[in-house]
Design an enzyme around this catalytic site. Sequence first.
Site, PDB file in Angstrom:
ATOM      1  N   THR A 126       0.818  -1.219   0.000  1.00 21.91           N
ATOM      2  CA  THR A 126       0.000   0.000   0.000  1.00 21.91           C
ATOM      3  C   THR A 126       0.852   1.270   0.000  1.00 21.91           C
ATOM      4  O   THR A 126       1.910   1.327   0.630  1.00 21.91           O
ATOM      5  CB  THR A 126      -0.921   0.001   1.246  1.00 21.91           C
ATOM      6  OG1 THR A 126      -1.655  -1.227   1.244  1.00 21.91           O
ATOM      7  CG2 THR A 126      -1.886   1.163   1.233  1.00 21.91           C
ATOM      8  N   SER A 158       2.199  -2.679   8.361  1.00 20.08           N
ATOM      9  CA  SER A 158       2.304  -3.351   9.661  1.00 20.08           C
ATOM     10  C   SER A 158       3.770  -3.678   9.930  1.00 20.08           C
ATOM     11  O   SER A 158       4.478  -4.141   9.028  1.00 20.08           O
ATOM     12  CB  SER A 158       1.495  -4.654   9.659  1.00 20.08           C
ATOM     13  OG  SER A 158       0.150  -4.376   9.417  1.00 20.08           O
ATOM     14  N   ASN A 283     -32.418 -10.748  22.268  1.00 22.50           N
ATOM     15  CA  ASN A 283     -30.993 -10.999  22.543  1.00 22.50           C
ATOM     16  C   ASN A 283     -30.604 -12.407  22.095  1.00 22.50           C
ATOM     17  O   ASN A 283     -29.501 -12.623  21.589  1.00 22.50           O
ATOM     18  CB  ASN A 283     -30.694 -10.794  24.031  1.00 22.50           C
ATOM     19  CG  ASN A 283     -30.603  -9.316  24.381  1.00 22.50           C
ATOM     20  OD1 ASN A 283     -30.436  -8.475  23.499  1.00 22.50           O
ATOM     21  ND2 ASN A 283     -30.728  -8.995  25.657  1.00 22.50           N
ATOM     22  N   GLU A 365      -6.100  -6.509   3.538  1.00 22.97           N
ATOM     23  CA  GLU A 365      -5.987  -7.703   2.679  1.00 22.97           C
ATOM     24  C   GLU A 365      -7.138  -7.793   1.671  1.00 22.97           C
ATOM     25  O   GLU A 365      -7.655  -8.862   1.378  1.00 22.97           O
ATOM     26  CB  GLU A 365      -5.982  -8.953   3.577  1.00 22.97           C
ATOM     27  CG  GLU A 365      -4.850  -9.900   3.315  1.00 22.97           C
ATOM     28  CD  GLU A 365      -3.525  -9.421   3.892  1.00 22.97           C
ATOM     29  OE1 GLU A 365      -3.504  -8.395   4.602  1.00 22.97           O
ATOM     30  OE2 GLU A 365      -2.517 -10.067   3.599  1.00 22.97           O
TER      31      GLU A 365
HETATM   32  C1  FAD Z   1      -3.803  -1.037  10.590  1.00 19.23           C
HETATM   33  C2  FAD Z   1      -3.519  -1.284   9.146  1.00 19.23           C
HETATM   34  C3  FAD Z   1      -2.486  -2.161   8.784  1.00 19.23           C
HETATM   35  C4  FAD Z   1      -2.174  -2.353   7.436  1.00 19.23           C
HETATM   36  N1  FAD Z   1      -1.112  -3.150   7.094  1.00 19.23           N
HETATM   37  C5  FAD Z   1      -0.704  -3.207   5.801  1.00 19.23           C
HETATM   38  C6  FAD Z   1       0.507  -3.889   5.436  1.00 19.23           C
HETATM   39  O1  FAD Z   1       1.198  -4.474   6.272  1.00 19.23           O
HETATM   40  N2  FAD Z   1       0.894  -3.865   4.125  1.00 19.23           N
HETATM   41  C7  FAD Z   1       0.175  -3.215   3.167  1.00 19.23           C
HETATM   42  O2  FAD Z   1       0.591  -3.232   2.013  1.00 19.23           O
HETATM   43  N3  FAD Z   1      -0.976  -2.558   3.481  1.00 19.23           N
HETATM   44  C8  FAD Z   1      -1.428  -2.534   4.765  1.00 19.23           C
HETATM   45  N4  FAD Z   1      -2.576  -1.865   5.099  1.00 19.23           N
HETATM   46  C9  FAD Z   1      -3.305  -1.140   4.050  1.00 19.23           C
HETATM   47  C10 FAD Z   1      -4.595  -1.825   3.598  1.00 19.23           C
HETATM   48  O3  FAD Z   1      -4.313  -3.025   2.932  1.00 19.23           O
HETATM   49  C11 FAD Z   1      -5.330  -0.800   2.714  1.00 19.23           C
HETATM   50  O4  FAD Z   1      -5.777   0.236   3.584  1.00 19.23           O
HETATM   51  C12 FAD Z   1      -6.477  -1.420   1.966  1.00 19.23           C
HETATM   52  O5  FAD Z   1      -6.001  -2.277   0.946  1.00 19.23           O
HETATM   53  C13 FAD Z   1      -7.387  -0.336   1.322  1.00 19.23           C
HETATM   54  O6  FAD Z   1      -6.615   0.558   0.601  1.00 19.23           O
HETATM   55  P1  FAD Z   1      -6.804   2.145   0.823  1.00 19.23           P
HETATM   56  O7  FAD Z   1      -6.744   2.416   2.268  1.00 19.23           O
HETATM   57  O8  FAD Z   1      -5.874   2.837  -0.085  1.00 19.23           O
HETATM   58  O9  FAD Z   1      -8.290   2.420   0.356  1.00 19.23           O
HETATM   59  P2  FAD Z   1      -8.747   2.747  -1.142  1.00 19.23           P
HETATM   60  O10 FAD Z   1      -8.211   1.740  -2.082  1.00 19.23           O
HETATM   61  O11 FAD Z   1      -8.510   4.174  -1.418  1.00 19.23           O
HETATM   62  O12 FAD Z   1     -10.319   2.519  -0.997  1.00 19.23           O
HETATM   63  C14 FAD Z   1     -11.168   3.459  -0.372  1.00 19.23           C
HETATM   64  C15 FAD Z   1     -12.596   2.905  -0.419  1.00 19.23           C
HETATM   65  O13 FAD Z   1     -12.997   2.718  -1.796  1.00 19.23           O
HETATM   66  C16 FAD Z   1     -13.340   1.364  -1.999  1.00 19.23           C
HETATM   67  N5  FAD Z   1     -12.887   0.940  -3.331  1.00 19.23           N
HETATM   68  C17 FAD Z   1     -11.658   1.099  -3.901  1.00 19.23           C
HETATM   69  N6  FAD Z   1     -11.644   0.546  -5.124  1.00 19.23           N
HETATM   70  C18 FAD Z   1     -12.881   0.028  -5.348  1.00 19.23           C
HETATM   71  C19 FAD Z   1     -13.508  -0.661  -6.437  1.00 19.23           C
HETATM   72  N7  FAD Z   1     -12.840  -0.965  -7.550  1.00 19.23           N
HETATM   73  N8  FAD Z   1     -14.806  -1.026  -6.302  1.00 19.23           N
HETATM   74  C20 FAD Z   1     -15.487  -0.751  -5.166  1.00 19.23           C
HETATM   75  N9  FAD Z   1     -14.964  -0.090  -4.118  1.00 19.23           N
HETATM   76  C21 FAD Z   1     -13.682   0.289  -4.208  1.00 19.23           C
HETATM   77  C22 FAD Z   1     -12.626   0.561  -0.898  1.00 19.23           C
HETATM   78  O14 FAD Z   1     -13.324  -0.630  -0.618  1.00 19.23           O
HETATM   79  C23 FAD Z   1     -12.704   1.535   0.256  1.00 19.23           C
HETATM   80  O15 FAD Z   1     -13.960   1.422   0.861  1.00 19.23           O
HETATM   81  C24 FAD Z   1      -2.941  -1.694   6.441  1.00 19.23           C
HETATM   82  C25 FAD Z   1      -3.997  -0.852   6.805  1.00 19.23           C
HETATM   83  C26 FAD Z   1      -4.282  -0.632   8.127  1.00 19.23           C
HETATM   84  C27 FAD Z   1      -5.391   0.311   8.482  1.00 19.23           C
END
Ligand code: FAD
Length: 389
Positions: A126, A158, A283, A365
């Site tokens: 990410t 992470s 409940n 994920e």
């Molecule tokens: C505590 C924490 C730990 C994490 N650890 C890791 C890690 O170790 N390694 C890593 O690589 N990442 C990590 N992540 C990141 C995580 O995998 C991403 O936040 C996640 O994949 C969503 O990406 P984004 O936040 O950029 O949201 P975006 O991709 O910007 O999405 C925003 C919203 O739009 C929706 N959306 C996006 N595209 C579409 C589509 N085509 N159709 C419908 N809806 C869509 C999404 O579902 C979401 O609701 C972590 C995140 C958190 C919060």
Amino acid sequence: MNFFLTEEQKAVRRLARDFAEKEILPVVAEDDCSHRFQREIVLKMADHGFFGAAFPEKYGGSNLGFIAHAIIVEEISRAESSLRHFFNMQALTCPLTILNWGTEKQKEKYVQKLIRCELFGVNAMTEPNAGSDVASIQTTATEDGDSFVINGSKMWISNAPIMDAGVVYVKTDPRIVPKHKGISCFIVEKEMAGLTRKEIKDKLGHHCAPTGELIFVNCRVPRENLVGKLGQGFNIAMNALDYGRISVAAGAVGVAQACIDESIRYCNEREAFGKKIGEFQMNQQKIADMIAGTEAARILLYKAAFLADNKVRNTLESTIAKHVASETCVRAARFAVEIFGGYGYSEEYPVARLYRDAILYQTGEGSSNITSMIIALDGLGWKRAKVDY
Ligand SMILES: Cc1cc2nc3c(=O)[nH]c(=O)nc-3n(C[C@H](O)[C@H](O)[C@H](O)COP(=O)(O)OP(=O)(O)OC[C@H]3O[C@@H](n4cnc5c(N)ncnc54)[C@H](O)[C@@H]3O)c2cc1C
């Protein structure tokens, strides 16, 4: 079809449950409140072999398999969901990616040390401007003699603040179409000049799991750190998610089970209108929904893990397991907070923490939207995720 756990799997469950009750439950509330990462607990988990269940003995694992891995994650996450992250960074994404795609030298250098927590790992996909849309990452690695020079940043990673080494996905060919073909995977180490890390504090939940950014400014990585082939990174990342989703689904099942446990306890204690609150059918309906949903998620999880144990590609099954488990977990957490009434809104009881932690399962994920999309596109026949077996 056989739904019985083996004697080994039952023994692993007892060991993990016992560990969770003795080592984690007594400290989880205080740690969550003070946002304390307990390195000692993670090291003890490594000593118990918890991260090596799905790894061959040659690399320090126990070869018990992915179902055993899922059982362990479920028990640990039932006590503290923050500790779930380590089952990816020290097992199913970071070291497993090196095991599945790395050179013999890379496997020997990193795999055993990661599952034993002699090194803390990361799996960095990410970025600030690309999460769900992995193909749009902007961090680049430019070839320069015998090395690649990385520039860009990774967000929400992470273990970033405590990392020693791990895998990072970068663009080696930013111009290629389709753009996912320009991604490659490298192993980076924290000592590499040009790599800095920044902690992300004040998260909504998962307070005891360190999360952060990785910032690369002219960070030079030797060519021998390339994992797989140049341009193969997207395939490697998607394959890693097939496994990572087993661990995430197991974490969600564990949190859902904790919500059930707490709700049942409270339903038998709390009285209103002269009755135990468990006597109210509304409940009871919530309890039934939580139990049935969690059991369904658990069976889907074990199926995805069973396929992995049998070396069958499980993209659809692990996605369905992750989808159902994370949605079930959030619903169970909401019901638990409702059952606890006003006390559900207080840190005096664990359900507030469970609620905050549960929500992450819908994002990491592959968000619930993305998992819905994978399942629907397969169902419609437009993009197959299922393989025949
Ligand atoms: C505590 C924490 C730990 C994490 N650890 C890791 C890690 O170790 N390694 C890593 O690589 N990442 C990590 N992540 C990141 C995580 O995998 C991403 O936040 C996640 O994949 C969503 O990406 P984004 O936040 O950029 O949201 P975006 O991709 O910007 O999405 C925003 C919203 O739009 C929706 N959306 C996006 N595209 C579409 C589509 N085509 N159709 C419908 N809806 C869509 C999404 O579902 C979401 O609701 C972590 C995140 C958190 C919060």
